[in-house]
Design an enzyme around this catalytic site. Structure first.
Site, PDB file in Angstrom:
ATOM      1  CE  LYS A 160      -4.284  -1.977   1.399  1.00 33.61           C
ATOM      2  NZ  LYS A 160      -4.337  -3.178   2.238  1.00 33.61           N
ATOM      3  CE  LYS A 162      -5.511 -11.331  -4.192  1.00 32.82           C
ATOM      4  NZ  LYS A 162      -5.642 -10.342  -3.245  1.00 32.82           N
ATOM      5  CE  LYS A 220     -12.580  -5.130  -1.935  1.00 35.54           C
ATOM      6  NZ  LYS A 220     -12.892  -6.352  -1.249  1.00 35.54           N
TER       7      LYS A 220
HETATM    8  P1  ADP Z   1      -9.569  -7.704  -2.498  1.00 34.02           P
HETATM    9  O1  ADP Z   1      -8.172  -8.115  -2.909  1.00 34.02           O
HETATM   10  O2  ADP Z   1     -10.514  -7.724  -3.637  1.00 34.02           O
HETATM   11  O3  ADP Z   1      -9.568  -6.389  -1.743  1.00 34.02           O
HETATM   12  P2  ADP Z   1      -9.888  -8.855   0.111  1.00 34.02           P
HETATM   13  O4  ADP Z   1      -8.473  -8.497   0.444  1.00 34.02           O
HETATM   14  O5  ADP Z   1     -11.001  -8.085   0.751  1.00 34.02           O
HETATM   15  O6  ADP Z   1     -10.067  -8.821  -1.482  1.00 34.02           O
HETATM   16  O7  ADP Z   1     -10.062 -10.400   0.409  1.00 34.02           O
HETATM   17  C1  ADP Z   1     -11.035 -11.021   1.248  1.00 34.02           C
HETATM   18  C2  ADP Z   1     -10.746 -12.506   1.327  1.00 34.02           C
HETATM   19  O8  ADP Z   1     -10.827 -13.088   0.015  1.00 34.02           O
HETATM   20  C3  ADP Z   1      -9.343 -12.844   1.858  1.00 34.02           C
HETATM   21  O9  ADP Z   1      -9.407 -14.040   2.622  1.00 34.02           O
HETATM   22  C4  ADP Z   1      -8.552 -13.059   0.613  1.00 34.02           C
HETATM   23  O10 ADP Z   1      -7.433 -13.893   0.821  1.00 34.02           O
HETATM   24  C5  ADP Z   1      -9.584 -13.710  -0.313  1.00 34.02           C
HETATM   25  N1  ADP Z   1      -9.258 -13.368  -1.711  1.00 34.02           N
HETATM   26  C6  ADP Z   1      -9.375 -12.153  -2.300  1.00 34.02           C
HETATM   27  N2  ADP Z   1      -8.994 -12.191  -3.595  1.00 34.02           N
HETATM   28  C7  ADP Z   1      -8.619 -13.476  -3.834  1.00 34.02           C
HETATM   29  C8  ADP Z   1      -8.123 -14.164  -4.991  1.00 34.02           C
HETATM   30  N3  ADP Z   1      -7.971 -13.539  -6.156  1.00 34.02           N
HETATM   31  N4  ADP Z   1      -7.827 -15.474  -4.870  1.00 34.02           N
HETATM   32  C9  ADP Z   1      -8.004 -16.117  -3.690  1.00 34.02           C
HETATM   33  N5  ADP Z   1      -8.463 -15.538  -2.566  1.00 34.02           N
HETATM   34  C10 ADP Z   1      -8.774 -14.229  -2.622  1.00 34.02           C
END
Ligand code: ADP
Ligand code: TRP
Length: 325
Positions: free
Chosen positions: A115, A194, A197
């Site tokens: 970040k 990956k 959001k």
């Molecule tokens: P984002 O990356 O969209 O902000 P979050 O960090 O809020 O998503 O992730 C919430 C949960 O979903 C976490 O446990 C995270 O490891 C899982 N997660 C998010 N994106 C993925 C992905 N592309 N593949 C596997 N797990 C994911």
């Protein structure tokens, strides 16, 4: 998985619409565990404050995450679903743990470093995010924490802090294990990176069906001509298809890739059909839940009471151990 019942805990931030990465990486494995274990899942609204969301948006998104989880099969009769902020004990434990946390441990965390690298000017909350996450996990005596791979380091910080606490004050805290399903550890987005959001490459679980279809049809593929054999292991469409389809269906599509004569458009159509088959029933259930906000609030309040009871027990032991009574 052994027959012994364990406490399973995970959380998700209400920071936007949930997507396939969230579902396959975290929600589906978490929901499956409710059949054998004692599961606690929460909406991490304290964590979302690190990004200073608008109050009305925070309230709305938190409710939406609860509805999404219930629509996807979380059963409130088996699982405790609650809002993180309904259990203020967690912020007390965070302070206790903060006093045992070396700064270097937090400075090494990838998600913080990423970040900063993106130019975000960090607040204290963002820096101490893993300490709050440790408090979330430890206050409920959790054994297993199902998450995607990006959260692994945070669970390692949690283990480190629990061990430090126990070395200092006696065996009070349970040391948790991270549970990562390797086959869904990193779900790719429409661009092959990956799915996240923050990368704008998501396919949402719920949303306008036309917009979702358009996203699926835009998934990046290579330029292998229609007639030529294709390598399924290098294809983003196939990577998503196998998460939604049965083993036989996946094998059948694999053979069509290898045989040649099939364009990527066809694979995208097949993926869209599987997506609809899986999420349409969830979307119907979601509509019903959204029409019953009191029922959803009741589930969250009931979950909060059960979570607070657990947290109160842990905090009594922690306070005794550190000399606060
Ligand atoms: P984002 O990356 O969209 O902000 P979050 O960090 O809020 O998503 O992730 C919430 C949960 O979903 C976490 O446990 C995270 O490891 C899982 N997660 C998010 N994106 C993925 C992905 N592309 N593949 C596997 N797990 C994911
Ligand atoms: N940090 C997690 C995420 O962004 C959310 C979270 C907060 C969490 N507290 C937790 C996950 C405790 C597991 C356990 O996805």
């Amino acid at each position: 998985m052994s027959a012994v019942r364990k406490r399973v805990l995970s959380g998700i931030q209400p920071s936007g619409d949930l997507h396939l990465g969230n579902y396959f990486g975290m929600m589906r494995p978490a929901i499956e565990l409710q059949e054998q274990h004692d599961c606690f899942y929460f909406i991490a609204d304290y964590h979302a404050l690190t990004q200073l969301p608008d109050p009305a948006a925070l309230r709305e998104r938190s409710r939406n995450v609860a509805i999404d989880f219930l629509a996807c099969g979380l059963d409130p009769a088996k699982t405790v679903l609650f809002r993180q902020s309904d259990v203020p004990q967690v912020s007390e434990l965070m302070w206790v743990l903060a006093c045992l946390t070396p700064l270097g441990l937090l400075e090494r965390c990838h998600s913080y470093k990423d970040k900063i690298a993106k130019g975000l000017s960090p607040n204290h909350g963002l820096f101490s995010y893993p300490v709050l996450m440790a408090a979330d996990i430890l206050v409920y005596g959790s054994h297993i924490v199902p998450v995607g791979r990006d959260q692994k380091q945070h669970v390692e910080v949690t283990r480190d802090l629990a061990i430090r606490f126990n070395n200092q004050y006696g065996e009070v805290l349970t040391i948790p294990d991270c549970l990562i399903r390797e086959e869904v550890a990193v779900v790719p987005g429409v661009d092959g990176e990956k799915m996240s959001k923050s990368y704008g490459n998501t396919i949402e679980l719920f949303g306008d069906p036309k917009a979702i279809k358009a996203k699926i049809m835009r998934i990046v593929t290579d330029s292998t001509p229609m007639e030529a054999p294709k390598d399924p292991s290098k294809c983003n469409v196939f990577a998503l298809y196998r998460l939604l389809a049965s083993e036989q269906e996946t094998e059948a599509l694999r053979q069509r890739y290898l045989a040649g004569g099939m364009g990527y458009g066809h694979a995208k159509q097949a993926l869209h059909e599987k997506y609809t088959e899986c999420f349409k029933p969830f979307a119907d259930r979601r509509r019903e839940l959204a029409d019953n906000p009191d029922r959803v609030e009741g589930i969250l309040q009931d979950g909060a009471a059960r979570a607070r009871a657990e947290a109160t027990k842990t905090m009594a032991a922690v306070r005794r151990a550190i000399g606060l009574v």
